[in-house]
Design an enzyme around this catalytic site. Structure first.
Site: not given
Lengths: 427, 277
Positions: A219, A223, A247-248, A291
């Site tokens: 921050h 971004s 959107k998220d 895995e």
């Protein structure tokens, strides 16, 4: 506060005003994930995966805490206690399948998040700290996932623990004492199981702490975005709330839908059948594999099959496996191209899509297969490219490449040359 | 400076890999590893369709009861089922009295700390299936989780039960004859040839060898294939008793999330309607 035009928190309710002058927590939230945080308006769906990773972390912690209420970390009864969860605990099967598949979902999301960073140059200045903290989170995740997989105390848990702690045995001179110290014995047993459980419960909260730092560091500059051009004016951004929450949010629900489809309809798809056989130190499984999310690294480990001068093959493999992730820490200083986004780097883009991605997929495929030909030779090819990509190709192309012309600004890239004024009016 | 160092480290790893690759390739050419008997003759499980398959799968209770009967009368001689409790049998459609009657036939061993003796009592609904004492060679695995603990699951169990074959003259799909290619690999005394088993020779003698080995109460003809299928279905239930509930819960959950996703997508479109991006 990242940009001067960010909305300011102005509490209207008297209680919130009272609160804001004493503990400005609402202000903090507002500036972090509210209308007070401006985000480049042009970020695409690859930028959703950070938010999804946060959801995965939350899911894992919640389901994990519930599972820990019923699980018994004792080598004698651990396996049966997991089956007790599956059979007798109300909705225990859901908690366990959600947790096991949640780990897989977390890694799917985090790998896309990391490769987003590779492609769009998210590690470049001024975001090096974001990147370094992210790699640290990934390492913590790997440790947490590995120890979590040991807890059901099935065959693959036991032999996986034996193989992975055995890696420390490759260290010259002190390797074997270190291995025994880590395990609390000569082989994985109750001591190892207990400490793994303890650490498996601890590390997720360490991850939470580093995630806070990761987001804090993010921050400061804000971004990045698909053009890689820094934010210049208010018209380049939109506030996080409501635009990016929306959107998220829808992407998160779509993600949860796919995740739930796996949990309810194919919960054992990604697991290994051998882990439903109780741990048995006297019977080695025909194929010991971790895995799926560790397969590429496992393939790198196994691709060193011959001693290199005085270095034993096993030590080479261990160095390479750890090195394959540690190299990410140096990425900001290896790739010095001033252009961030792969969209404007024609040469880099070719090596990314036709080199890095296929080599990692090839390594993943080989890591889940038997340690025999042709898989060994294939994983040697994959590892060869992997190391060449980060350590040789990236430093060289960043100095010889001729990038495509960048747009002047984010606004220009969204609207074209004449759009600045129009968009400014709309925003 | 850091880039020169990085290229040197890169060369170190890549040259070491070339060294391994070259040696491996040389060995492959000069001394190629011959395919093992398991690679050439091991068979993948047969197709098996059960009512529990797929996202709509549910249990066929009548088949589970038949499978339970096969387990009780045949498998239980050697294989335990320790993760299953008698009370769980209610899911197969038995009522309380039937469950109690089934449980009462079993003897549950209990260690008495006062006398040091192991006593036993007649089973109750709350008890799990007791351990099975097996005196012979080999170690019959507990069957509670067997369909989850083997590649192929129920198909594997079914294939194994119906897959015993004469080793003499056994050929794979390519037409190679096992004993001609590997004359030393005759099945040892006390083992039994079964191409569906990982190393082709299994200690378990064919458990279901003749039609009519059990007598089904519902009139179903007890062929070896039928019994194998029924017991495989039963073992899917013992491994995943939650399967039916999981599928039934899954649909509303996924459909709800689909609905919520669509609504959330529409509100996203609405919020972003006048914002170019």
């Amino acid at each position: 506060m990242s940009f001067p035009w960010a909305n300011e928190y102005k509490p209207s309710h008297p209680f919130m005003q009272w609160m804001d002058s004493r503990l400005p927590l609402p202000r903090f939230v507002y500036n972090a994930v509210g209308a007070g945080y401006p985000v480049p308006r042009n970020i695409n769906y690859w930028w959703n995966f950070g938010f999804l990773a946060l959801i995965c972390l939350g899911l894992q912690i919640v389901t994990g805490i519930v599972l820990a209420m019923h699980y018994a970390a004792n080598a004698g009864i651990a396996f049966d206690s997991v089956e007790h969860i599956m059979r007798d605990v109300n909705w225990g099967w859901l908690m366990r399948y959600a947790h096991g598949n949640g780990a897989s979902a977390f890694f799917v999301v985090i790998y896309i998040h990391i490769f987003r960073g590779f492609y769009f140059g998210s590690y470049k200045p001024p975001r090096e700290m974001v990147w370094l903290l992210g790699v640290a989170i990934f390492l913590l995740m790997m440790a947490t996932a590995f120890m979590g997989y040991v807890l059901p105390w099935g065959q693959m848990s036991f032999w996986g623990a034996k193989v992975i702690t055995g890696l420390f045995g490759a260290i010259p001179l002190v390797g074997e004492p270190i291995q025994q110290w880590l395990l609390g014995g000569f082989a994985p047993d109750n001591a190892a199981l207990n400490r793994f459980f303890s650490l498996h419960y601890l590390l997720p909260f360490v991850i939470v702490a580093v995630v806070v730092l990761h987001i804090w560091a993010l921050h400061i500059p804000g971004s990045t975005n698909p053009t890689g051009v820094e934010v210049k004016t208010e018209s380049d951004t939109l506030p996080f709330f409501p635009y990016f929450i929306a959107k998220d949010g829808w992407a998160a629900l779509a993600f949860l839908m796919i995740y739930c489809a796996v949990v309810f309809f194919a919960p054992n798809m990604l697991g290994h059948p051998d882990n439903y056989i109780p741990a048995n130190s006297m019977s080695t499984p025909a194929l010991i594999v971790p895995e799926w999310y560790f397969w590429p690294f496992y393939a790198i480990l196994r691709s060193f099959t011959f001693d290199f001068f005085f270095i034993p093959a096993k030590l080479m493999g261990v160095l390479a496996m750890f090195g394959s992730i540690l190299v990410w820490f140096f990425l900001p200083w290896l790739d010095k191209s001033p252009v961030r986004s792969g969209n404007y780097r024609p040469l880099f883009r070719k090596f990314f899509w036709f080199g890095l991605i296929p080599s990692v997929l090839l390594l993943g495929y080989c890591g889940g297969s038997h340690a025999a030909e042709p898989y060994l030779m294939l994983s040697q090819i994959g590892s060869f490219y992997y190391f060449a990509h980060f350590l040789i190709i990236l430093p060289i192309i960043s100095s010889i490449e001729r990038p495509d012309p960048l747009p002047f600004s984010i606004t220009e890239s969204v609207l074209g040359h004449d759009g600045n004024a129009a968009l400014g009016a709309a925003a | 400076m850091i880039r020169i160092f990085s290229i040197l480290v890169g060369l170190f790893f890549t040259v070491a890999l070339l060294w391994s690759f070259g040696n491996g390739a040389y060995n492959q050419i000069t001394d190629p590893a011959a395919a093992s008997a398991e690679e050439l003759f091991h068979k993948h499980p047969k197709e098996l369709a059960l009512a529990s398959d797929g996202p709509f799968g549910n249990f066929d209770r009548q088949q589970l009861q038949r499978g339970f009967q096969v387990y009780q009368e045949v498998c239980a001689a050697c294989h335990s089922l320790k993760l299953v409790a008698y009370r769980d049998l209610k899911q197969l459609g038995y009522n309380d009295d039937e469950v109690k009657a089934i449980a009462a036939k079993a003897q549950i061993p209990v260690y008495d700390p006062h006398t040091g003796e192991v006593k036993s009592h007649a089973g109750l609904a709350k008890d799990n299936f007791p351990p099975v004492v097996y005196g012979g060679q080999g170690s019959p695995p507990d069957l509670s989780l067997i369909t989850k603990a083997r590649h192929g699951g129920a198909s594997y169990v079914y294939s194994l039960l119906t897959g015993y074959a004469e080793q003499a003259g056994f050929k794979n799909e390519k037409g190679d004859e096992l004993l001609k290619k590997f004359p030393d690999l005759k099945t040892p005394e006390g083992l039994h040839f079964n191409p569906y088993f990982a190393n082709l020779n299994i200690a378990m003698p064919p458990p279901l060898s003749s039609d009519g080995q059990v007598t089904y109460g519902d009139g179903t003809k007890a062929t070896v294939g039928q019994m194998s299928k029924d017991v495989s279905a039963f073992l899917v239930w013992t491994a995943e008793p939650e399967l039916a509930k999981r599928h039934q819960t899954g649909w509303p959950v996924v459909l709800f999330l689909l609905f919520a996703t669509i609504l959330a997508y529409l509100s996203y479109r609405n919020i972003w309607a006048d914002k170019k991006h």
